[in-house]
Design a protein around this motif. Sequence first.
Motif, PDB file in Angstrom:
ATOM      1  N   GLY A 129      25.488   7.865 -45.251  1.00  0.00           N
ATOM      2  CA  GLY A 129      26.042   6.532 -45.416  1.00  0.00           C
ATOM      3  C   GLY A 129      25.041   5.403 -45.446  1.00  0.00           C
ATOM      4  O   GLY A 129      24.066   5.391 -44.709  1.00  0.00           O
ATOM      5  N   GLU A 130      25.306   4.481 -46.342  1.00  0.00           N
ATOM      6  CA  GLU A 130      24.567   3.225 -46.396  1.00  0.00           C
ATOM      7  C   GLU A 130      25.517   2.151 -45.883  1.00  0.00           C
ATOM      8  O   GLU A 130      26.694   2.133 -46.243  1.00  0.00           O
ATOM      9  CB  GLU A 130      24.135   2.916 -47.828  1.00  0.00           C
ATOM     10  CG  GLU A 130      23.189   3.954 -48.406  1.00  0.00           C
ATOM     11  CD  GLU A 130      22.898   3.700 -49.883  1.00  0.00           C
ATOM     12  OE1 GLU A 130      23.205   2.609 -50.405  1.00  0.00           O
ATOM     13  OE2 GLU A 130      22.386   4.624 -50.529  1.00  0.00           O
ATOM     14  N   VAL A 131      25.035   1.260 -45.036  1.00  0.00           N
ATOM     15  CA  VAL A 131      25.861   0.218 -44.439  1.00  0.00           C
ATOM     16  C   VAL A 131      26.693  -0.451 -45.532  1.00  0.00           C
ATOM     17  O   VAL A 131      26.157  -0.755 -46.602  1.00  0.00           O
ATOM     18  CB  VAL A 131      24.960  -0.800 -43.707  1.00  0.00           C
ATOM     19  CG1 VAL A 131      25.759  -1.965 -43.170  1.00  0.00           C
ATOM     20  CG2 VAL A 131      24.205  -0.110 -42.585  1.00  0.00           C
ATOM     21  N   PRO A 132      27.994  -0.606 -45.338  1.00  0.00           N
ATOM     22  CA  PRO A 132      28.713  -0.469 -44.076  1.00  0.00           C
ATOM     23  C   PRO A 132      29.211   0.946 -43.780  1.00  0.00           C
ATOM     24  O   PRO A 132      29.746   1.196 -42.711  1.00  0.00           O
ATOM     25  CB  PRO A 132      29.913  -1.411 -44.249  1.00  0.00           C
ATOM     26  CG  PRO A 132      30.216  -1.332 -45.708  1.00  0.00           C
ATOM     27  CD  PRO A 132      28.868  -1.180 -46.379  1.00  0.00           C
ATOM     28  N   GLY A 139      22.942   4.464 -35.796  1.00  0.00           N
ATOM     29  CA  GLY A 139      21.960   5.293 -36.480  1.00  0.00           C
ATOM     30  C   GLY A 139      21.887   6.736 -36.024  1.00  0.00           C
ATOM     31  O   GLY A 139      21.114   7.515 -36.568  1.00  0.00           O
ATOM     32  N   GLU A 140      22.675   7.119 -35.036  1.00  0.00           N
ATOM     33  CA  GLU A 140      22.657   8.492 -34.521  1.00  0.00           C
ATOM     34  C   GLU A 140      23.970   9.183 -34.849  1.00  0.00           C
ATOM     35  O   GLU A 140      25.044   8.594 -34.720  1.00  0.00           O
ATOM     36  CB  GLU A 140      22.451   8.491 -32.998  1.00  0.00           C
ATOM     37  CG  GLU A 140      21.125   7.901 -32.548  1.00  0.00           C
ATOM     38  CD  GLU A 140      19.920   8.703 -33.009  1.00  0.00           C
ATOM     39  OE1 GLU A 140      20.007   9.949 -33.050  1.00  0.00           O
ATOM     40  OE2 GLU A 140      18.900   8.082 -33.346  1.00  0.00           O
ATOM     41  N   SER A 141      23.877  10.464 -35.240  1.00  0.00           N
ATOM     42  CA  SER A 141      25.100  11.213 -35.528  1.00  0.00           C
ATOM     43  C   SER A 141      25.296  12.401 -34.594  1.00  0.00           C
ATOM     44  O   SER A 141      26.385  12.969 -34.552  1.00  0.00           O
ATOM     45  CB  SER A 141      25.111  11.692 -36.978  1.00  0.00           C
ATOM     46  OG  SER A 141      24.021  12.561 -37.211  1.00  0.00           O
ATOM     47  N   ALA A 142      24.253  12.794 -33.844  1.00  0.00           N
ATOM     48  CA  ALA A 142      24.379  13.952 -32.948  1.00  0.00           C
ATOM     49  C   ALA A 142      23.360  13.874 -31.830  1.00  0.00           C
ATOM     50  O   ALA A 142      22.277  13.312 -31.985  1.00  0.00           O
ATOM     51  CB  ALA A 142      24.185  15.253 -33.719  1.00  0.00           C
TER      52      ALA A 142
END
Length: 136
Positions: A29-32, A113-116
């Motif tokens: 993903g790019e913001v948003p 910025g973190e997914s795991a």
Amino acid sequence: MKLIPTAPTAKGPADRFTGDVYLNVLHSGEVPSRLVAAVVRFTPGARTNWHSHPLGQTLHCTDGIGIVATRDGRAILMRPGDTVHTPPGEEHWHGATQDNMMCHLAMVEQHHGESATWLEPVNDRDYAAAHTQTQR
């Protein structure tokens, strides 16, 4: 609208996976947008380390037979077409059964910025226990 080029297949890093695991990132993903999606292929016996996701994770099995298991000993057998959701913060692992490959679509959202959060490898005892629980 845009066509996203196919990302090259990458081998899952040894500090996050046991066995041979291969990843194809579909979207980061790019913001948003916060979506991260990947196709993940596990060879027989391969699995993730224990981990959790700040906003949860959705797994959709596309091929083979796999297991998703949690710290409290619950385990779900995944077959093609099955979807499993792990809620935010739940420590779990997922991977192929001992005798079958498994492929799933993994979908998470990034949080700051973190997914795991990656933890220790799943030991053979916990892996075997999940198989016993899911036998049918």
